[in-house]
Design a protein around this motif. Structure first.
Motif, PDB file in Angstrom:
ATOM      1  N   ASP A  59      32.817  22.300  29.128  1.00 37.90           N
ATOM      2  CA  ASP A  59      32.686  22.151  27.601  1.00 37.90           C
ATOM      3  C   ASP A  59      31.914  23.104  27.167  1.00 37.90           C
ATOM      4  OD1 ASP A  59      32.426  21.315  25.146  1.00 37.90           O
ATOM      5  OD2 ASP A  59      32.889  19.136  25.329  1.00 37.90           O
ATOM      6  N   ARG A  60      32.301  24.125  26.422  1.00 37.93           N
ATOM      7  CA  ARG A  60      31.464  25.102  26.243  1.00 37.93           C
ATOM      8  C   ARG A  60      30.736  24.742  24.955  1.00 37.93           C
ATOM      9  NH1 ARG A  60      33.378  30.724  27.935  1.00 37.93           N
ATOM     10  NH2 ARG A  60      34.771  30.318  29.470  1.00 37.93           N
ATOM     11  N   GLU A  61      31.077  23.881  23.918  1.00 40.76           N
ATOM     12  CA  GLU A  61      29.999  23.423  22.969  1.00 40.76           C
ATOM     13  C   GLU A  61      29.219  22.682  23.239  1.00 40.76           C
ATOM     14  OE1 GLU A  61      30.722  21.112  18.661  1.00 40.76           O
ATOM     15  OE2 GLU A  61      32.668  21.819  19.748  1.00 40.76           O
ATOM     16  N   ALA A  62      29.532  21.748  24.184  1.00 40.38           N
ATOM     17  CA  ALA A  62      28.385  20.778  24.811  1.00 40.38           C
ATOM     18  C   ALA A  62      27.425  21.751  25.392  1.00 40.38           C
ATOM     19  CB  ALA A  62      28.828  19.844  25.833  1.00 40.38           C
ATOM     20  N   LEU A  63      27.783  22.867  26.379  1.00 43.62           N
ATOM     21  CA  LEU A  63      26.824  23.521  27.096  1.00 43.62           C
ATOM     22  C   LEU A  63      26.077  24.273  26.219  1.00 43.62           C
ATOM     23  CD1 LEU A  63      25.579  24.936  29.675  1.00 43.62           C
ATOM     24  CD2 LEU A  63      27.701  26.431  29.436  1.00 43.62           C
ATOM     25  N   PRO A 150      26.611  13.268  25.600  1.00 48.15           N
ATOM     26  CA  PRO A 150      26.008  12.122  26.492  1.00 48.15           C
ATOM     27  C   PRO A 150      25.449  12.756  27.749  1.00 48.15           C
ATOM     28  CG  PRO A 150      28.329  12.022  26.484  1.00 48.15           C
ATOM     29  CD  PRO A 150      27.904  12.833  25.622  1.00 48.15           C
ATOM     30  N   MET A 151      24.531  12.230  28.261  1.00 51.69           N
ATOM     31  CA  MET A 151      24.139  12.564  29.698  1.00 51.69           C
ATOM     32  C   MET A 151      25.307  12.388  30.917  1.00 51.69           C
ATOM     33  SD  MET A 151      23.018  10.550  32.478  1.00 51.69           S
ATOM     34  CE  MET A 151      22.255   9.182  31.992  1.00 51.69           C
ATOM     35  N   ARG A 152      25.619  13.289  31.666  1.00 49.37           N
ATOM     36  CA  ARG A 152      26.769  13.246  32.587  1.00 49.37           C
ATOM     37  C   ARG A 152      26.745  12.478  33.972  1.00 49.37           C
ATOM     38  NH1 ARG A 152      29.069  16.828  34.703  1.00 49.37           N
ATOM     39  NH2 ARG A 152      31.145  16.406  34.749  1.00 49.37           N
ATOM     40  N   GLY A 153      25.250  11.878  34.016  1.00 48.97           N
ATOM     41  CA  GLY A 153      25.160  11.357  35.049  1.00 48.97           C
ATOM     42  C   GLY A 153      26.363  10.229  35.700  1.00 48.97           C
ATOM     43  N   PRO A 154      26.600   9.457  34.959  1.00 47.58           N
ATOM     44  CA  PRO A 154      27.750   8.414  35.180  1.00 47.58           C
ATOM     45  C   PRO A 154      29.075   9.176  35.251  1.00 47.58           C
ATOM     46  CG  PRO A 154      26.493   7.223  33.468  1.00 47.58           C
ATOM     47  CD  PRO A 154      26.108   8.843  33.825  1.00 47.58           C
ATOM     48  N   GLY A 205      19.955  14.068  33.961  1.00 45.84           N
ATOM     49  CA  GLY A 205      21.322  13.565  34.378  1.00 45.84           C
ATOM     50  C   GLY A 205      21.419  13.844  35.734  1.00 45.84           C
ATOM     51  N   ASP A 206      20.627  14.826  36.336  1.00 41.46           N
ATOM     52  CA  ASP A 206      20.849  14.604  37.931  1.00 41.46           C
ATOM     53  C   ASP A 206      19.597  15.467  38.792  1.00 41.46           C
ATOM     54  OD1 ASP A 206      22.349  15.252  40.076  1.00 41.46           O
ATOM     55  OD2 ASP A 206      22.777  17.630  39.731  1.00 41.46           O
ATOM     56  N   LEU A 207      18.571  14.351  38.653  1.00 44.95           N
ATOM     57  CA  LEU A 207      17.431  14.895  38.849  1.00 44.95           C
ATOM     58  C   LEU A 207      17.362  14.677  40.561  1.00 44.95           C
ATOM     59  CD1 LEU A 207      14.368  13.713  40.157  1.00 44.95           C
ATOM     60  CD2 LEU A 207      14.470  15.525  38.475  1.00 44.95           C
ATOM     61  N   LEU A 224      11.682  21.754  34.973  1.00 49.45           N
ATOM     62  CA  LEU A 224      13.099  21.316  35.219  1.00 49.45           C
ATOM     63  C   LEU A 224      14.071  22.456  34.865  1.00 49.45           C
ATOM     64  CD1 LEU A 224      12.715  17.612  33.750  1.00 49.45           C
ATOM     65  CD2 LEU A 224      12.672  18.283  36.306  1.00 49.45           C
ATOM     66  N   ILE A 225      15.076  22.348  35.944  1.00 46.50           N
ATOM     67  CA  ILE A 225      16.068  23.381  35.708  1.00 46.50           C
ATOM     68  C   ILE A 225      17.426  22.690  35.711  1.00 46.50           C
ATOM     69  CG2 ILE A 225      14.628  25.321  36.848  1.00 46.50           C
ATOM     70  CD1 ILE A 225      16.751  25.120  39.386  1.00 46.50           C
ATOM     71  N   ASP A 226      18.410  23.404  35.327  1.00 48.18           N
ATOM     72  CA  ASP A 226      20.085  23.072  35.484  1.00 48.18           C
ATOM     73  C   ASP A 226      20.002  21.771  34.376  1.00 48.18           C
ATOM     74  OD1 ASP A 226      22.448  22.266  35.911  1.00 48.18           O
ATOM     75  OD2 ASP A 226      22.307  21.640  38.032  1.00 48.18           O
ATOM     76  N   VAL A 227      20.520  22.473  33.113  1.00 54.39           N
ATOM     77  CA  VAL A 227      20.902  21.420  32.002  1.00 54.39           C
ATOM     78  C   VAL A 227      22.299  21.092  32.027  1.00 54.39           C
ATOM     79  CG1 VAL A 227      18.864  22.393  30.659  1.00 54.39           C
ATOM     80  CG2 VAL A 227      20.939  23.390  30.399  1.00 54.39           C
ATOM     81  N   ASP A 228      23.165  21.376  32.939  1.00 56.97           N
ATOM     82  CA  ASP A 228      24.564  21.142  32.930  1.00 56.97           C
ATOM     83  C   ASP A 228      25.014  19.527  32.566  1.00 56.97           C
ATOM     84  OD1 ASP A 228      24.381  23.620  34.419  1.00 56.97           O
ATOM     85  OD2 ASP A 228      26.413  23.447  34.577  1.00 56.97           O
TER      86      ASP A 228
END
Length: 334
Positions: A59-63, A150-154, A205-207, A224-228
């Motif tokens: 999702d480019r807008e969310a990214l 929303p955080m993408r963990g789930p 979301g992905d620690l 921290l890195i990786d904000v996907d």
């Protein structure tokens, strides 16, 4: 590696190389190096620059919203900020797609980052658990933009279970994992939003330890890195992977306590300031256990092998979860 994958890697290497080395600057560095090449992202380094092609269908807008948060001065010293590339079609800014003649890279959003020194996996004694915890606490205390994804963990947990179902339809080894998954509440399975105020915190979301680097390399502060997967959600999710590892016997108690104590000392809101943390961590830790076990079975099926010891421990945790009431299922393995 297929020709499509090779083309995408070449695109990223050329892009990172151009940004690291202006035309008038002599180049004496090594060839671009692939740091990661997975379905969820391809990462290539050249010199001091890292280029990342995000997953197809991102999702480019969310990214773009997530990249903007990484660049927000309020997150300085917490998240690694993106680079801003020169304004040219061949060198895009954060969150935009590569414009070039090669369609593989052009079909995926690409972002640019400064290189940071990662955690050394060969030196577990030096793992920065306390630093990770403090960064998380600071992240969780930062008010998120409104609106924000929303955080993408789930969602990642649900994707892992779907991959397992596809790779091992009806296989007996998957049954305890599915039973543990079915016992989770709907929000942890990405079917509904996180409940109430618990779902309003800014979360990574992905620690895991692969999400930390020292910048400037090699001995700058940890970031921290990786904000996907960055977004709003229950902050306990960001503590859930180390909690699940501790419960399964993969993370030594001293490391878990170092992490938990540092998070609490930094004012992190995911758990109470003292007392038993498990009521807050129980559901996310169970979900991360299921996610890890599901992906382990997918890897075992692809490699036609049996689970190794860490994978077997996570699968055993799923079996406990499937037969234990909440808040008991993820207690430390005895």
């Amino acid at each position: 590696m297929t020709s499509t994958e090779t083309s995408a890697v070449d695109d990223l290497g050329a892009l990172a190389h151009r940004l690291s080395h202006p035309a008038a600057t002599p180049c004496v560095c090594e060839a671009p190096r692939v740091l990661a090449d997975r379905p969820d992202g391809t990462v290539v380094r050249s010199g001091t620059t890292v280029a990342k092609a995000h997953a197809p269908g991102t999702d480019r807008e969310a990214l773009a919203a997530r990249i903007a948060v990484a660049a927000d001065p309020r997150l300085a010293g917490i998240l690694l900020p993106p680079l801003t590339a020169p304004a040219s079609p061949a060198a895009p800014g954060p969150g935009t797609a590569v414009r070039g003649t090669r369609p593989p890279a052009a079909s995926r959003p690409v972002t640019l980052w400064p290189y940071g020194e990662p955690v050394d996996p060969s030196d577990p004694q030096a793992a920065p658990w306390a630093d990770a915890a403090v960064l998380l606490a600071r992240l969780h205390r930062t008010p998120p933009p409104v609106p924000f994804p929303p955080m993408r963990g789930p969602a990642k947990a649900a994707e892992a279970v779907d991959r397992m179902r596809t790779a091992l339809p009806g296989h007996p080894s998957a049954l305890p994992v599915l039973a543990a998954w079915d016992a989770l509440p709907a929000w942890a399975r990405d079917e509904t939003p996180a409940p109430g105020a618990r779902g309003r915190f800014l979360c990574h979301g992905d620690l895991h330890l692969g999400q930390l680097v020292r910048h400037p390399a090699p001995d700058g502060p940890w970031l921290l890195i990786d904000v996907d997967d960055l977004g709003t959600g229950d902050p306990a999710w960001d503590l859930a992977r180390p909690a699940a590892w501790y419960a399964a016997g993969l993370l030594p108690p001293e490391d878990w306590l170092t992490f938990l104590d540092a998070y609490r000392s930094a004012g992190g809101p995911a758990v109470p300031a003292d007392g038993d943390p498990w009521p807050a961590l129980d559901v996310p830790a169970r979900a991360l256990t299921v996610q890890t076990a599901a992906l382990a079975l997918v890897k075992c099926a692809a490699g036609q092998r049996d689970p190794d010891e860490p994978e077997a421990l996570m699968l055993a945790s799923c079996a406990r979860i499937a037969t234990s009431p909440p808040e008991l299922a993820t207690g430390p393995a005895s």
